[in-house]
Design an enzyme around this catalytic site. Structure first.
Site, PDB file in Angstrom:
ATOM      1  N   PHE A 156      56.697  57.584  -4.453  1.00  0.00           N
ATOM      2  CA  PHE A 156      57.078  57.767  -3.047  1.00  0.00           C
ATOM      3  C   PHE A 156      56.785  56.538  -2.199  1.00  0.00           C
ATOM      4  CE2 PHE A 156      58.765  62.049  -2.251  1.00  0.00           C
ATOM      5  CZ  PHE A 156      58.813  62.452  -3.575  1.00  0.00           C
TER       6      PHE A 156
ATOM      7  N   CYS B 121      63.921  70.104   1.065  1.00  0.00           N
ATOM      8  CA  CYS B 121      62.486  70.410   1.207  1.00  0.00           C
ATOM      9  C   CYS B 121      61.765  69.619   2.298  1.00  0.00           C
ATOM     10  CB  CYS B 121      61.788  70.215  -0.135  1.00  0.00           C
ATOM     11  SG  CYS B 121      62.317  71.442  -1.329  1.00  0.00           S
TER      12      CYS B 121
END
Ligand code: NAD
Length: 467
Positions: A284, A295
């Site tokens: 990430f 999400c």
């Protein structure tokens, strides 16, 4: 704590041996309400991890068209490996599809609720699909006991509300075990994420509620996948806290990339340099056009809505959301450096990639949506290609040009914007791309392409945080 987990696992192994036993009788009839990205993957993986006589899984949905297609082997979503796994477990006579929800529920002793929980217009979580599904379940359960697994991402506190609802509305002669089991799969790697999860979170407010879910997940537990047992509210909080943390990481690296754009530092090396720190890690830390999908955008908003109800400020999460809003139009701002907004009228802009990330057809909160809106506002002609997501995007933007290949989308384009990191865009023949384009401008919002190759070929190349 560790002792607690060990004792629970030992108890579970004992009950597993005595319950699944050696007589080969099918132990569990599992219903999954909501045959979407989560329900279909969960149902298929549960069958795949068990022997034939151990479980039967019924994937249920109110969308009869989807169920009719699934019965014919037509998979409603693109998820690598899923089609083969579905076929395999249909053939094993373990995986079934139905829109007869009432009848199937009445035969099931484990029921998963995996319906959608989208964002409501005020930013809170729209739980209407969930409560409709719960009502159907409570009306139709008849096996005693039945375990109800809350799989959807539900606002913190829902488990407690469900417990209250059941006390009021369910047949008191049936023991209902309520378990929160939030899902962490990622679209694109959903099967691997389910079969080899980083962890399984199981929340319950009474230890007797755990037995059936533990047996159902026994093949995963045997693989030593860490299981964390918590109460219902803690399990729900872990889900929101995890997704919000991932959102923070992405917004952080996007801001650092924007800074690199100004200073001339290289974001790829910066990300590597900070990711090598084990406390931070690499994942990430890839900059891009903001986070999308079903999400992170909705779960950050959902967590903020819960915090507001409790009178708490989550400043970090608010900042991550605000940064993301700004980041979504980063490709457009970069394009404007080459073609000013008012000159976009009558230009042709090619967009490669519409899904919110590679290896999925999901376009929910994709950066393509605000970008296309902006380009339409400026009256640009838009040509797009995506290997999987074009049918979904046609429903939102019927009037842009959908092309069969990347090369067709690029033909006569004044600029190309790479929005999704599909591998095939990396491997395009860029000499051919240059010949096809009217002007050789590339905005690479994923830092996917080789800058050296593109600059040698004479492209005006603009990545994110690399100059
Ligand atoms: P989805 O929109 O793909 O699927 C939801 C399905 O539920 C739809 O097919 C819909 O027709 C069906 N449905 C609605 N009401 C129903 C009812 N009463 N009975 C039966 N079916 C009903 O949603 P999804 O992406 O699978 O997400 C489901 C939940 O899992 C959400 O809470 C989501 O936040 C969470 N989640 C999603 C992901 C992901 O990557 N998609 C990952 C983790 C968690």
């Amino acid at each position: 704590m560790v002792m607690n987990i060990l004792v629970k696992n030992l108890l579970f192994l004992y009950s597993f041996v005595s319950c699944f036993g050696c007589n080969g009788s099918s132990q569990y009839t599992v219903s999954i309400l909501g045959t979407g990205y989560v329900g279909l993957v969960t149902g298929t993986c549960i069958t795949d991890m068990h022997k034939n006589d151990e479980v039967r899984v019924y994937c249920l949905d109110i969308d009869s068209y989807k169920i009719a297609n699934l019965k014919k082997g037509i998979i409603p979503i693109y998820e690598p490996g899923l089609s083969e796994l579905v076929q395999k477990n249909i053939a094993r006579n373990m995986l079934f599809f139905s829109d007869d929800i009432a009848e199937t529920i009445s035969r099931s002793n484990i029921i998963f609720l995996a319906v959608g929980t989208p964002t409501a217009s005020d930013g809170s979580v729209d739980t209407s699909y969930f409560y409709n599904a719960l009502e159907q379940v409570v009306k139709n359960i008849s096996r005693n006991p039945t375990t109800l697994v809350l799989k959807s991402t539900l606002p913190i506190g829902t488990g407690k509300k469900v417990t209250g609802y059941i006390k009021q509305h369910a047949d008191p002669s049936i023991t209902l075990h309520i378990v929160s089991n939030p899902e962490f799969l990622r679209e694109g790697t959903a099967i691997k994420d389910t079969m080899n999860a980083d962890r399984i979170i199981i929340g319950s407010n009474a230890s007797q509620d755990l037995q059936d879910i533990q047996q159902l997940y026994s093949p995963l537990i045997k693989k030593n996948i860490p299981i964390l047992y918590t109460d219902l509210t803690t399990a729900e909080t872990i889900k929101y806290a995890s997704n919000s943390f991932l959102a923070l990481k992405l917004s952080y690296i996007n801001e650092i990339a924007n800074l690199c754009d100004k200073t001339g530092a290289n974001i790829q090396q910066v990300a590597k340099g900070i990711g090598l720190d084990k406390r931070i890690g690499f994942s990430f830390l890839q900059p891009g056009p903001g986070f999308g999908g079903s999400c992170l955008p909705k779960d950050t908003l959902g967590l903020l809505a819960t915090a507001k109800q409790w009178g708490i400020s989550l400043n970090t999460v608010e900042a991550a959301v605000a940064t993301n809003e700004y980041q979504k139009l980063m490709p457009y701002r970069k394009l404007k450096k080459y073609i000013p907004g008012k000159s976009l009228c009558n230009t042709t802009i090619a967009i490669l990639g519409l899904s919110f990330k590679a290896n999925t057809d999901d376009i929910r909160y994709s950066a393509a949506i605000p970008l296309i809106k902006k380009l339409q506002e400026k009256k640009a002609h838009i040509q797009v290609f995506d290997p999987q997501a074009m049918e979904h995007m046609k429903r939102i933007f019927p009037n842009i040009t959908y092309c069969d290949t990347s090369y067709k989308a690029i033909e006569n384009a004044d600029a190309v914007i790479v929005l999704t990191e599909w591998d095939e865009f990396k491997n395009l023949d860029f000499s051919k791309v240059k010949q096809l384009m009217r002007d050789a401008i590339i905005i690479d919002s994923r830092n996917l392409l080789s800058i050296a190759t593109l600059r040698t070929l004479g492209f005006a190349y603009n990545g994110i945080g690399i100059s």
